[in-house]
Design an enzyme around this catalytic site. Structure first.
Site, PDB file in Angstrom:
ATOM      1  N   TYR A  77     -47.999   5.360  87.202  1.00 12.00           N
ATOM      2  CA  TYR A  77     -48.269   4.000  87.690  1.00 12.00           C
ATOM      3  C   TYR A  77     -49.089   4.062  88.977  1.00 12.00           C
ATOM      4  O   TYR A  77     -50.112   3.372  89.120  1.00 12.00           O
ATOM      5  CB  TYR A  77     -46.939   3.268  87.942  1.00 12.00           C
ATOM      6  CG  TYR A  77     -47.085   1.997  88.754  1.00 12.00           C
ATOM      7  CD1 TYR A  77     -47.536   0.821  88.159  1.00 12.00           C
ATOM      8  CD2 TYR A  77     -46.784   1.976  90.122  1.00 12.00           C
ATOM      9  CE1 TYR A  77     -47.688  -0.351  88.913  1.00 12.00           C
ATOM     10  CE2 TYR A  77     -46.936   0.819  90.874  1.00 12.00           C
ATOM     11  CZ  TYR A  77     -47.382  -0.342  90.268  1.00 12.00           C
ATOM     12  OH  TYR A  77     -47.529  -1.484  91.005  1.00 12.00           O
ATOM     13  N   GLU A 105     -46.972   2.050  96.438  1.00 13.18           N
ATOM     14  CA  GLU A 105     -46.683   3.267  95.656  1.00 13.18           C
ATOM     15  C   GLU A 105     -47.841   4.254  95.760  1.00 13.18           C
ATOM     16  O   GLU A 105     -47.660   5.457  95.533  1.00 13.18           O
ATOM     17  CB  GLU A 105     -46.420   2.913  94.192  1.00 13.18           C
ATOM     18  CG  GLU A 105     -45.027   2.405  93.915  1.00 13.18           C
ATOM     19  CD  GLU A 105     -43.937   3.445  94.152  1.00 13.18           C
ATOM     20  OE1 GLU A 105     -43.943   4.464  93.463  1.00 13.18           O
ATOM     21  OE2 GLU A 105     -43.090   3.234  95.036  1.00 13.18           O
ATOM     22  N   SER A 124     -50.850  -1.324  95.585  1.00 11.48           N
ATOM     23  CA  SER A 124     -49.422  -1.111  95.815  1.00 11.48           C
ATOM     24  C   SER A 124     -49.149  -0.008  96.833  1.00 11.48           C
ATOM     25  O   SER A 124     -49.863   1.004  96.889  1.00 11.48           O
ATOM     26  CB  SER A 124     -48.779  -0.722  94.482  1.00 11.48           C
ATOM     27  OG  SER A 124     -47.498  -0.188  94.684  1.00 11.48           O
TER      28      SER A 124
HETATM   29  P1  NAP Z   1     -44.457  -8.041  86.964  1.00  8.30           P
HETATM   30  O1  NAP Z   1     -43.342  -8.998  87.204  1.00  8.30           O
HETATM   31  O2  NAP Z   1     -44.158  -6.743  86.299  1.00  8.30           O
HETATM   32  O3  NAP Z   1     -45.574  -8.819  86.097  1.00  8.30           O
HETATM   33  C1  NAP Z   1     -46.585  -8.124  85.429  1.00  8.30           C
HETATM   34  C2  NAP Z   1     -47.421  -9.122  84.654  1.00  8.30           C
HETATM   35  O4  NAP Z   1     -48.483  -8.409  83.983  1.00  8.30           O
HETATM   36  C3  NAP Z   1     -46.668  -9.886  83.544  1.00  8.30           C
HETATM   37  O5  NAP Z   1     -47.107 -11.224  83.544  1.00  8.30           O
HETATM   38  C4  NAP Z   1     -47.136  -9.188  82.277  1.00  8.30           C
HETATM   39  O6  NAP Z   1     -47.120  -9.993  81.124  1.00  8.30           O
HETATM   40  C5  NAP Z   1     -48.584  -8.891  82.640  1.00  8.30           C
HETATM   41  N1  NAP Z   1     -49.165  -7.886  81.766  1.00  8.30           N
HETATM   42  C6  NAP Z   1     -48.663  -6.676  81.404  1.00  8.30           C
HETATM   43  N2  NAP Z   1     -49.488  -6.063  80.535  1.00  8.30           N
HETATM   44  C7  NAP Z   1     -50.534  -6.898  80.327  1.00  8.30           C
HETATM   45  C8  NAP Z   1     -51.698  -6.832  79.512  1.00  8.30           C
HETATM   46  N3  NAP Z   1     -51.962  -5.775  78.750  1.00  8.30           N
HETATM   47  N4  NAP Z   1     -52.540  -7.876  79.532  1.00  8.30           N
HETATM   48  C9  NAP Z   1     -52.295  -8.988  80.294  1.00  8.30           C
HETATM   49  N5  NAP Z   1     -51.210  -9.103  81.085  1.00  8.30           N
HETATM   50  C10 NAP Z   1     -50.339  -8.067  81.099  1.00  8.30           C
HETATM   51  O7  NAP Z   1     -45.216  -7.710  88.332  1.00  8.30           O
HETATM   52  P2  NAP Z   1     -45.100  -8.452  89.749  1.00  8.30           P
HETATM   53  O8  NAP Z   1     -43.906  -7.932  90.463  1.00  8.30           O
HETATM   54  O9  NAP Z   1     -45.296  -9.909  89.574  1.00  8.30           O
HETATM   55  O10 NAP Z   1     -46.359  -7.809  90.506  1.00  8.30           O
HETATM   56  C11 NAP Z   1     -47.657  -8.380  90.354  1.00  8.30           C
HETATM   57  C12 NAP Z   1     -48.683  -7.282  90.553  1.00  8.30           C
HETATM   58  O11 NAP Z   1     -48.519  -6.701  91.841  1.00  8.30           O
HETATM   59  C13 NAP Z   1     -48.607  -6.123  89.578  1.00  8.30           C
HETATM   60  O12 NAP Z   1     -49.926  -5.672  89.360  1.00  8.30           O
HETATM   61  C14 NAP Z   1     -47.814  -5.058  90.327  1.00  8.30           C
HETATM   62  O13 NAP Z   1     -48.152  -3.771  89.848  1.00  8.30           O
HETATM   63  C15 NAP Z   1     -48.309  -5.299  91.727  1.00  8.30           C
HETATM   64  N6  NAP Z   1     -47.391  -4.969  92.802  1.00  8.30           N
HETATM   65  C16 NAP Z   1     -46.118  -5.450  92.780  1.00  8.30           C
HETATM   66  C17 NAP Z   1     -45.278  -5.185  93.848  1.00  8.30           C
HETATM   67  C18 NAP Z   1     -43.867  -5.731  93.884  1.00  8.30           C
HETATM   68  O14 NAP Z   1     -43.074  -5.225  94.697  1.00  8.30           O
HETATM   69  N7  NAP Z   1     -43.538  -6.734  93.097  1.00  8.30           N
HETATM   70  C19 NAP Z   1     -45.753  -4.454  94.952  1.00  8.30           C
HETATM   71  C20 NAP Z   1     -47.076  -4.004  94.926  1.00  8.30           C
HETATM   72  C21 NAP Z   1     -47.894  -4.279  93.872  1.00  8.30           C
HETATM   73  P3  NAP Z   1     -45.819 -10.054  80.148  1.00  8.30           P
HETATM   74  O15 NAP Z   1     -44.821 -10.849  80.929  1.00  8.30           O
HETATM   75  O16 NAP Z   1     -46.300 -10.736  78.936  1.00  8.30           O
HETATM   76  O17 NAP Z   1     -45.404  -8.629  79.949  1.00  8.30           O
HETATM   77  O1  F7E Z   2     -37.198   1.238  92.718  1.00  8.25           O
HETATM   78  C1  F7E Z   2     -34.498   3.674  93.394  1.00  8.25           C
HETATM   79  C2  F7E Z   2     -35.775   4.196  92.760  1.00  8.25           C
HETATM   80  O2  F7E Z   2     -37.873   0.226  90.552  1.00  8.25           O
HETATM   81  C3  F7E Z   2     -36.983   1.300  94.103  1.00  8.25           C
HETATM   82  C4  F7E Z   2     -42.636  -2.050  91.709  1.00  8.25           C
HETATM   83  O3  F7E Z   2     -42.764  -3.431  91.896  1.00  8.25           O
HETATM   84  O4  F7E Z   2     -42.510  -1.664  94.076  1.00  8.25           O
HETATM   85  C5  F7E Z   2     -41.834  -1.453  92.849  1.00  8.25           C
HETATM   86  O5  F7E Z   2     -41.679  -0.063  92.592  1.00  8.25           O
HETATM   87  C6  F7E Z   2     -36.212   2.547  94.462  1.00  8.25           C
HETATM   88  C7  F7E Z   2     -36.782   3.845  93.841  1.00  8.25           C
HETATM   89  O6  F7E Z   2     -39.211  -0.253  92.671  1.00  8.25           O
HETATM   90  C8  F7E Z   2     -32.277   2.803  90.675  1.00  8.25           C
HETATM   91  O7  F7E Z   2     -35.658   5.599  92.487  1.00  8.25           O
HETATM   92  C9  F7E Z   2     -32.171   3.985  92.483  1.00  8.25           C
HETATM   93  O8  F7E Z   2     -36.802   4.836  94.821  1.00  8.25           O
HETATM   94  O9  F7E Z   2     -37.016  -1.274  92.401  1.00  8.25           O
HETATM   95  P1  F7E Z   2     -37.784  -0.080  91.993  1.00  8.25           P
HETATM   96  P2  F7E Z   2     -40.387   0.771  93.011  1.00  8.25           P
HETATM   97  O10 F7E Z   2     -40.350   1.975  92.164  1.00  8.25           O
HETATM   98  O11 F7E Z   2     -40.372   0.979  94.484  1.00  8.25           O
HETATM   99  C10 F7E Z   2     -43.823  -1.077  94.147  1.00  8.25           C
HETATM  100  C11 F7E Z   2     -44.420  -1.405  95.498  1.00  8.25           C
HETATM  101  C12 F7E Z   2     -44.677  -1.424  92.999  1.00  8.25           C
HETATM  102  O12 F7E Z   2     -45.886  -1.505  93.116  1.00  8.25           O
HETATM  103  C13 F7E Z   2     -44.033  -1.425  91.649  1.00  8.25           C
HETATM  104  O13 F7E Z   2     -44.812  -2.160  90.722  1.00  8.25           O
HETATM  105  O14 F7E Z   2     -34.892   2.434  93.963  1.00  8.25           O
HETATM  106  N1  F7E Z   2     -33.414   3.449  92.418  1.00  8.25           N
HETATM  107  N2  F7E Z   2     -31.451   3.618  91.412  1.00  8.25           N
HETATM  108  C14 F7E Z   2     -33.501   2.711  91.310  1.00  8.25           C
HETATM  109  N3  F7E Z   2     -34.517   1.978  90.832  1.00  8.25           N
HETATM  110  C15 F7E Z   2     -34.309   1.302  89.669  1.00  8.25           C
HETATM  111  N4  F7E Z   2     -35.300   0.529  89.169  1.00  8.25           N
HETATM  112  N5  F7E Z   2     -33.110   1.384  88.985  1.00  8.25           N
HETATM  113  C16 F7E Z   2     -32.066   2.122  89.446  1.00  8.25           C
HETATM  114  O15 F7E Z   2     -31.009   2.177  88.824  1.00  8.25           O
END
Ligand code: NAP
Ligand code: F7E
Length: 331
Positions: free
Chosen positions: A151, A129, A127
């Site tokens: 995280y 992050e 990520s």
């Molecule tokens: P997500 O919607 O939060 O999905 C997370 C998945 O992980 C869900 O299917 C969840 O299952 C499963 N999970 C959680 N705890 C588990 C456990 N103990 N054992 C098995 N499965 C488990 O995430 P996403 O947005 O699809 O992202 C996919 C991956 O990319 C994640 O690793 C995330 O950290 C990473 N990532 C995401 C972003 C983004 O912007 N979306 C960017 C960079 C990296 P349940 O539904 O049952 O909870």
């Molecule tokens: O926050 C600001 C918050 O929770 C984005 C995950 O998929 O992408 C995601 O992480 C920004 C932050 O995503 C609210 O402070 C303001 O600066 O949508 P987010 P994230 O933290 O960037 C990365 C790449 C991952 O890997 C993660 O798994 O938005 N913000 N006000 C808020 N954020 C939330 N959630 N809620 C608010 O009310």
């Protein structure tokens, strides 16, 4: 026929990746946690071709069984506790699942390879992050990592472990450093979906205002459907490697609000948004913007959906969804 095992199949990315792999002729297996996870039935309805396996990233033996059942050629480790804000309140669990889970999957993979002699390709969902307090602009594969949340620290562990297993055991293990990617399937706790859903509800008279945290944070937001293709492309390369996946554009939460409200015909949103301290984070990642040159040059990958198209797609979806829900409530 190739076989793929996806952890995190019930999340946002899992179903997009399953669709892509299925279209390419793969047999697709998805790992689902929990004894009676309601998402299993939903997935069986929307993606009937996904073969569901029970397992948990915390439970090595369940992963070993999943490997035996799926006999995978490719494994995509998307499972994680992925909500950054939640990770401060549940730091131990986040560390174990998001970090320790990677170790368990890699160990299960190694055991399976040793037993069968089959070469399995591995994708780790790293990520942006991990860049946290950014040490270089834009961020690329070589940028120093400076994680700012439990995280992100767990993701750094998984990232380095993936590289270490590649170097130690010669595994075909790649790490995709994906910047934020969103879609109509995004969880409602993330800021894009929270905004698009609230804007839809405000436009329909179902909600008055949105409570948000830091509006100045900036992210490099892309479309999840584009990003899963990059995951697949990484595993089709002769050599495993690490790649940044992003759009190369950054926008603030204010930009997000402007486009989302515009989509429902509201140009001044200042009175519809208020600040709530509970949505501010103990440590913020202020500004992320990536450089995906390596992915473009080596994978031939580039994003197709722009930020504006993405936000408009999400608002339109939420307006439809909320209209149906409110009609259902009234009837
Ligand atoms: P997500 O919607 O939060 O999905 C997370 C998945 O992980 C869900 O299917 C969840 O299952 C499963 N999970 C959680 N705890 C588990 C456990 N103990 N054992 C098995 N499965 C488990 O995430 P996403 O947005 O699809 O992202 C996919 C991956 O990319 C994640 O690793 C995330 O950290 C990473 N990532 C995401 C972003 C983004 O912007 N979306 C960017 C960079 C990296 P349940 O539904 O049952 O909870
Ligand atoms: O926050 C600001 C918050 O929770 C984005 C995950 O998929 O992408 C995601 O992480 C920004 C932050 O995503 C609210 O402070 C303001 O600066 O949508 P987010 P994230 O933290 O960037 C990365 C790449 C991952 O890997 C993660 O798994 O938005 N913000 N006000 C808020 N954020 C939330 N959630 N809620 C608010 O009310």
């Amino acid at each position: 026929m190739k076989s793929a095992l996806i952890t995190g199949i019930t999340g946002q990315d899992g179903p997009y990746l399953a669709e892509l792999l299925y279209e390419k002729g793969y047999r697709v297996y998805g790992l689902i946690q929990g004894q009676n996870n309601p998402k299993a039935a939903r997935l069986a309805e929307t993606h009937p071709y996904v073969e569901i396996l029970s397992g948990n990233l915390l439970d090595l033996s369940s992963l070993m069984r999943a490997f035996s059942a799926a006999e995978p050629d490719e494994v995509y480790n998307l499972g994680a506790i992925s909500f950054v804000a939640y990770s401060w309140e549940n730091a131990r669990l986040t560390t174990d699942v998001t970090g320790g889970g990677v170790l368990n999957v890699l160990e299960a993979l190694r055991f399976y390879q040793d037993q069968t002699g089959k070469q399995v390709r591995f994708y780790q969902a790293s990520s942006s992050e991990m860049f946290g307090k950014v040490q270089e602009v834009p961020q690329r594969e070589s940028t120093l990592l400076w994680p700012r949340s439990p995280y992100a620290v767990a993701k750094v562990y998984g990232h380095h472990l993936t590289i270490n297993y590649r170097e130690s055991y010669g595994l075909h293990a790649s790490s995709g450093i994906l910047f934020n990617h969103e879609s109509p399937r995004r969880g409602q706790e993330f800021v894009t979906r929270k905004v698009t859903q609230s804007v839809a509800r405000i436009s329909l008279g179902l909600q008055d205002r949105i409570a948000l945290g830091n509006l100045d944070a900036e992210r490099d937001w892309g479309f999840a459907g584009d990003y899963v293709e990059a995951m697949w492309l990484m595993l089709q390369q002769h050599e495993a490697d690490d790649y940044v996946i992003c759009t190369g554009e950054s926008h603030s939460i204010r930009d997000l609000l402007t486009i989302a409200f515009n989509e429902v015909g509201i140009s001044d949103w200042s009175h519809l948004v208020y600040s709530d301290p509970k949505f501010f984070r103990p440590a913020e990642v202020d500004h992320l913007i990536g450089d995906a040159s390596k992915a473009r040059d080596k994978l031939g990958w580039s994003p197709k959906v722009s930020f504006e198209q993405l936000v408009r797609m999400m608002v339109q979806n939420d307006v439809d969804e909320q209209s149906k829900l409110s009609t259902g409530t009234r009837s």
